[in-house]
Each structure stands twice: as structure tokens, then as C-alpha cells.
Design a protein around this motif. Structure first.
Motif, PDB file in Angstrom:
ATOM      1  N   THR A 198      56.392  26.065  80.899  1.00 49.81           N
ATOM      2  CA  THR A 198      55.471  26.338  79.795  1.00 49.81           C
ATOM      3  C   THR A 198      56.212  27.031  78.664  1.00 49.81           C
ATOM      4  N   LEU A 199      56.024  26.535  77.453  1.00 49.86           N
ATOM      5  CA  LEU A 199      56.681  27.108  76.271  1.00 49.86           C
ATOM      6  C   LEU A 199      55.650  27.782  75.384  1.00 49.86           C
ATOM      7  N   ARG A 200      55.943  29.012  74.978  1.00 48.13           N
ATOM      8  CA  ARG A 200      55.080  29.730  74.035  1.00 48.13           C
ATOM      9  C   ARG A 200      55.890  30.105  72.805  1.00 48.13           C
ATOM     10  N   PRO A 201      55.486  29.654  71.607  1.00 49.33           N
ATOM     11  CA  PRO A 201      56.241  29.970  70.394  1.00 49.33           C
ATOM     12  C   PRO A 201      56.224  31.468  70.083  1.00 49.33           C
ATOM     13  N   ILE A 202      57.308  31.960  69.519  1.00 49.42           N
ATOM     14  CA  ILE A 202      57.392  33.325  68.990  1.00 49.42           C
ATOM     15  C   ILE A 202      57.712  33.203  67.504  1.00 49.42           C
ATOM     16  N   ILE A 203      56.776  33.611  66.651  1.00 44.08           N
ATOM     17  CA  ILE A 203      56.983  33.552  65.205  1.00 44.08           C
ATOM     18  C   ILE A 203      57.587  34.878  64.758  1.00 44.08           C
ATOM     19  N   THR A 204      58.738  34.814  64.139  1.00 40.23           N
ATOM     20  CA  THR A 204      59.464  36.021  63.773  1.00 40.23           C
ATOM     21  C   THR A 204      59.058  36.532  62.392  1.00 40.23           C
ATOM     22  N   ILE A 205      59.567  37.691  62.022  1.00 42.03           N
ATOM     23  CA  ILE A 205      59.135  38.378  60.810  1.00 42.03           C
ATOM     24  C   ILE A 205      59.443  37.592  59.540  1.00 42.03           C
ATOM     25  N   ASP A 206      60.405  36.644  59.634  1.00 38.32           N
ATOM     26  CA  ASP A 206      60.713  35.817  58.466  1.00 38.32           C
ATOM     27  C   ASP A 206      59.773  34.628  58.330  1.00 38.32           C
ATOM     28  N   ILE A 320      84.618  39.545  66.288  1.00 35.57           N
ATOM     29  CA  ILE A 320      84.070  38.578  65.340  1.00 35.57           C
ATOM     30  C   ILE A 320      82.556  38.691  65.272  1.00 35.57           C
ATOM     31  N   LYS A 321      81.923  38.847  66.433  1.00 32.73           N
ATOM     32  CA  LYS A 321      80.469  38.933  66.464  1.00 32.73           C
ATOM     33  C   LYS A 321      79.974  40.099  65.608  1.00 32.73           C
ATOM     34  N   ILE A 322      80.622  41.244  65.708  1.00 35.83           N
ATOM     35  CA  ILE A 322      80.215  42.412  64.930  1.00 35.83           C
ATOM     36  C   ILE A 322      80.437  42.175  63.443  1.00 35.83           C
ATOM     37  N   LEU A 323      81.651  41.766  63.078  1.00 34.75           N
ATOM     38  CA  LEU A 323      81.975  41.571  61.665  1.00 34.75           C
ATOM     39  C   LEU A 323      81.093  40.494  61.030  1.00 34.75           C
ATOM     40  N   ALA A 324      80.855  39.405  61.768  1.00 35.50           N
ATOM     41  CA  ALA A 324      80.077  38.289  61.217  1.00 35.50           C
ATOM     42  C   ALA A 324      78.632  38.690  60.966  1.00 35.50           C
ATOM     43  N   THR A 325      78.023  39.371  61.916  1.00 35.08           N
ATOM     44  CA  THR A 325      76.608  39.717  61.758  1.00 35.08           C
ATOM     45  C   THR A 325      76.415  40.817  60.717  1.00 35.08           C
ATOM     46  N   GLU A 326      77.339  41.763  60.654  1.00 36.84           N
ATOM     47  CA  GLU A 326      77.226  42.799  59.632  1.00 36.84           C
ATOM     48  C   GLU A 326      77.445  42.218  58.239  1.00 36.84           C
ATOM     49  N   ALA A 327      78.372  41.270  58.109  1.00 37.78           N
ATOM     50  CA  ALA A 327      78.583  40.623  56.811  1.00 37.78           C
ATOM     51  C   ALA A 327      77.354  39.828  56.390  1.00 37.78           C
ATOM     52  N   ALA A 328      76.720  39.137  57.351  1.00 39.04           N
ATOM     53  CA  ALA A 328      75.512  38.364  57.040  1.00 39.04           C
ATOM     54  C   ALA A 328      74.418  39.277  56.518  1.00 39.04           C
ATOM     55  N   GLN A 329      74.241  40.434  57.136  1.00 43.06           N
ATOM     56  CA  GLN A 329      73.215  41.372  56.691  1.00 43.06           C
ATOM     57  C   GLN A 329      73.566  41.969  55.325  1.00 43.06           C
ATOM     58  N   GLN A 330      74.851  42.213  55.111  1.00 46.31           N
ATOM     59  CA  GLN A 330      75.311  42.748  53.827  1.00 46.31           C
ATOM     60  C   GLN A 330      75.037  41.746  52.698  1.00 46.31           C
ATOM     61  N   THR A 375      68.169  37.627  59.125  1.00 49.51           N
ATOM     62  CA  THR A 375      69.486  38.127  59.545  1.00 49.51           C
ATOM     63  C   THR A 375      69.412  39.515  60.178  1.00 49.51           C
ATOM     64  N   ARG A 376      68.264  40.182  60.084  1.00 49.57           N
ATOM     65  CA  ARG A 376      68.167  41.501  60.760  1.00 49.57           C
ATOM     66  C   ARG A 376      68.414  41.335  62.261  1.00 49.57           C
ATOM     67  N   ALA A 377      68.051  40.180  62.805  1.00 48.59           N
ATOM     68  CA  ALA A 377      68.174  39.980  64.258  1.00 48.59           C
ATOM     69  C   ALA A 377      69.598  39.650  64.688  1.00 48.59           C
ATOM     70  N   GLN A 378      70.463  39.314  63.741  1.00 49.30           N
ATOM     71  CA  GLN A 378      71.795  38.858  64.133  1.00 49.30           C
ATOM     72  C   GLN A 378      72.598  39.917  64.880  1.00 49.30           C
ATOM     73  N   SER A 379      72.370  41.173  64.553  1.00 45.21           N
ATOM     74  CA  SER A 379      73.117  42.223  65.256  1.00 45.21           C
ATOM     75  C   SER A 379      72.501  42.552  66.613  1.00 45.21           C
ATOM     76  N   ILE A 380      71.437  41.824  66.978  1.00 46.38           N
ATOM     77  CA  ILE A 380      70.793  42.021  68.281  1.00 46.38           C
ATOM     78  C   ILE A 380      71.100  40.862  69.216  1.00 46.38           C
ATOM     79  N   TYR A 381      70.886  39.620  68.750  1.00 50.59           N
ATOM     80  CA  TYR A 381      71.049  38.502  69.685  1.00 50.59           C
ATOM     81  C   TYR A 381      72.533  38.203  69.929  1.00 50.59           C
TER      82      TYR A 381
END
Length: 399
Positions: A198-206, A320-330, A375-381
Motif C-alpha cells: 500500500t502506498l500513501r503519498p506524502i506532500i512536502t512543504i514545497d 561531497i554529500k555535505i558540500l553539495a547539500t549546503e551549496a544547494a541551500q545557499q 532543498t531544506r530536506a537535502q541536508s536530511i535525506y
């Protein structure tokens, strides 16, 4: 890794650029440029276009159906794909499970699943996180119980990206509770339309539907849907995560966003008399974002230089994961700055209300806010940045 001294690489870049300009579905590019979400059919159309060219599984070795490109060619391809505005390839198939299958799967499993992945005919989802097992993934309780020639799957996966478009899902499942929590985890596959899923959609803040909750209730799958050895799933997942964390870089896309922001900031609002780009504080933020992308690119090139063709990035992928997600948010924060500061300038200059309805800055205000929120979620997932700092300290710096 030097990309600028080989004429053959420039010929390769020109070929890739020409394909995206002339042969790739232009309706897909136009819809993506508007910031609109693609349907499942449109995702298949986009990825099948790359698959027919033999370019979807860009990092796969030739023996498994990839183009056999060098790391330099792969990097250039990714850069041009982002520059052209091609929808980001859904990574769960070609980037994540594909390398697991051709590295650890049987010949029968490779023949069954690899063609559909590399040709873009079948979509995949990743069943890792659970309501009580996110960053501490090893605490997962999703179970797979062997029953004759089948496994019975029970439990819930959450934050499951693109599951609404997927035909298959690969999961980490607990098959043994007797040892350490990293042990007794098995890598197993299921169809998304199996009875009990069973799939249940999750609508995010964006406002987007990118995530889902997927529940398994006594779902039976054949025993040969298990990849590799029972109890070795944790090892396989670490192999996969190296590919995942380097996939966040998206240098070409970030440079395209920065050029777009510069264009918005360089425009003079109708009836106004000043440009945001001339504001020293804003110009400094834009320069800092450019430097962040430069640093990210250099780091990616250093990491990839140490990887053998066809291999997986190592523990340095966490950097890379840290630098990439922080740059995306910046970068996406600058979209808010351009909309807000330009609007303030418009009011200060007594600009007509018409500017607020159709000016360059306001045209991109709503999609800019959506992109910022996304992009706020990028530093989480993909493993929170806090966890990545711990990995760097322990495994890279050996502290």
C-alpha cells in the motif's frame, strides 16, 4: 582530474550537447523549465530517450550494458545534462540498485532486471528509512521471513522517493535479530503492485508529491528476489550509499541556477532605477555561492580521480554529500533574496503595480520559494549532514 586539456573530451562534450539540443524530447525540457512535476509517462519518455541512445546507465561498465565511458566522460555528460535542463535521472534504478545487481546478483537476476533499468522501461524505489529507523538505519525492523520458496514481508518504509512512479522497490529487511543490529539485514526486491503493498503519498512543504509511505502486509515474494547472501544487506547498502552521496553534486545544475539568479538580479524593474546585482551585500552572497560550487566541483573531481572505472566512491563521498547539500541551500536562498529585495526596491522606487504582476523577479518568486523549501530536506535525506560529519571524523580522519 583535468577536463580541459584533451580535444577528444571537447568533441565528446559537443556530441552530448547536440543530442540534448536536437534529439531529446523538447516538450520534456519545456515542462521541466517551468518547474512542473512530470507524470510517470513523461518520466519514462525522458529516461527511455536516454536509454535508446545507450546513455541512461552512464556510469555502468560495458559488460553490463553501459557506454563504457571514462570517469571524465561521465562527469562531462552529467554536467551537460544539467546544463540542458534535462530532468534529473531517477537514481534509484541506474545509480543505486543497478550497481548492486551487477556486482552481487546472479546471472539470472542480471538478465531479469538490468535491461529494464538501463533502457528506462521500469521505475524503481528505495525502501530504506522507516518511521523508527532514519539516520540510524541499522535499527530497521521491516521483516522478511523465509517460508519455503518465498519470503513474507511485513513493515513500513517511509520518505520513499518516487515510489508513485515505480514498478519495483528494493528493501533492506531484517531476517535475523540474534546478532548486532547491522547483522541479519537482507537486500530484497518486490513489485510495487504485489498484493499487500500500500502506498500513501506524502506532500512536502514545497507543495510537491515526491515522497511516500509504503506499507507491506504479509507480502509474499519469491526467494530469488533476494540479492546476494542473506544477512549481507548492510554491506550492500554501504556500497550503494557511496554512489548515492556523490550523485547529489549536480554541478551543472547549480551553475545554471546561479546564472539564472544573476540574470534576475541584473534586471532593472519596469519603472525602477537600480539593479539588485549592484547591491554590495547581495553581490557578496552571490560570489560566496559561486565559490561554494567551485569548491564542490574540485572535491568531486578529487574523489572521482581516486575511483577506478566502474567502482564505487568510498567514505569520502560523505564530504561531497555535505558540500553539495549546503551549496544547494545557499543557492536557493538567493532566489528568496532576489524576490524579496527586488520587491522592496520596486516599492521604494514607486514602481507601478504592473511590475509586481509580471516583472522578472516576481515571475520566479513562487517557483523560487518552492525550490528553496524543497532543498531544506537535502541536508536530511541520504544520511543527515550531522551523521556525515561523524563518518568523516571516524572513517576519513580516523579520529
Amino acid at each position: 582530474m583535468d577536463l580541459k586539456t584533451d580535444p577528444k573530451l571537447e568533441e565528446f562534450r559537443a556530441d552530448v550537447r547536440a543530442f540534448f539540443a536536437n534529439d531529446f524530447p523538447q516538450d520534456i525540457l519545456e515542462k521541466t523549465a517551468r518547474g512542473a512535476s512530470l507524470t510517470t509517462a513523461e518520466i519514462r519518455k525522458s529516461e527511455s530517450a536516454l536509454g535508446r541512445k545507450g546513455w541512461l546507465a552512464a556510469a555502468w561498465p560495458e559488460e553490463h550494458g553501459g557506454p563504457g565511458w571514462s570517469l571524465k566522460e561521465q562527469y562531462i555528460f552529467d554536467e551537460e545534462l544539467e546544463r540542458a535542463g534535462v530532468p534529473t535521472v531517477t537514481p534509484m534504478g541506474v545509480v543505486y540498485v543497478g550497481p548492486i545487481l551487477y556486482t552481487f546478483g546472479t546471472d539470472e537476476q542480471k538478465a531479469r532486471w538490468l535491461p529494464g533499468i538501463r533502457e528506462g522501461r521500469e521505475g524503481w524505489a528505495q525502501g530504506y528509512s522507516e518511521p523508527e529507523a532514519g539516520s540510524d538505519l541499522a535499527s530497521l525492523q521491516f521483516s522478511a521471513v523465509r517460508d519455503g520458496d518465498e519470503y513474507v514481508l511485513n513493515g513500513t518504509k517511509i520518505w520513499t522517493s518516487a515510489a508513485q512512479h515505480a514498478d519495483w522497490i528494493f528493501c533492506l529487511a531484517r531476517t535475523d535479530n540474534s546478532g548486532k543490529k547491522q547483522e541479519g539485514i537482507t537486500f530484497i526486491i518486490s513489485e510495487m503492485d504485489r498484493p499487500g503493498v500500500t502506498l500513501r503519498p506524502i506532500i512536502t512543504i514545497d507543495g510537491k508529491h515526491a515522497l511516500n509511505q509504503v506499507t507491506f502486509d504479509n507480502v509474499r515474494v519469491p526467494a530469488d528476489y533476494r540479492i546476494g547472501e542473506e544477512g549481507k544487506g548492510w554491506t550492500y547498502s554501504q556500497f550503494l550509499l557511496g554512489h548515492e552521496r556523490t550523485s547529489y553534486a549536480r554541478i551543472g545544475g547549480k551553475r545554471k541556477q546561479l546564472a539564472h539568479i544573476r540574470a534576475i538580479a541584473s534586471a532593472v524593474p519596469d519603472g525602477g532605477n537600480s539593479r539588485l546585482i549592484d547591491d554590495d551585500a547581495f553581490a557578496r552572497k552571490l560570489a560566496e555561492a559561486n565559490l561554494a560550487v567551485d569548491a564542490l566541483e574540485m572535491t568531486v573531481l578529487r574523489v572521482l580521480s581516486a575511483v577506478k572505472d566502474g567502482g564505487a566512491p568510498g567514505k569520502e563521498a560523505s564530504i561531497i554529500k555535505i558540500l553539495a547539500t549546503e551549496a544547494a541551500q545557499q543557492i536557493t536562498t538567493l532566489y528568496l533574496d532576489t524576490a524579496g529585495l527586488n520587491a522592496n526596491r520596486g516599492f521604494a522606487d514607486s514602481v507601478s503595480p504592473a511590475w509586481l504582476e509580471g516583472g522578472l523577479a516576481t515571475q520566479h518568486a513562487a517557483p523560487g520559494v518552492s525550490t528553496y523549501l524543497g532543498t531544506r530536506a537535502q541536508s536530511i535525506y541520504g544520511g543527515t549532514n550531522e551523521i556525515q560529519h561523524n563518518i568523516i571524523a571516524k572513517r576519513v580522519l580516523e579520529l
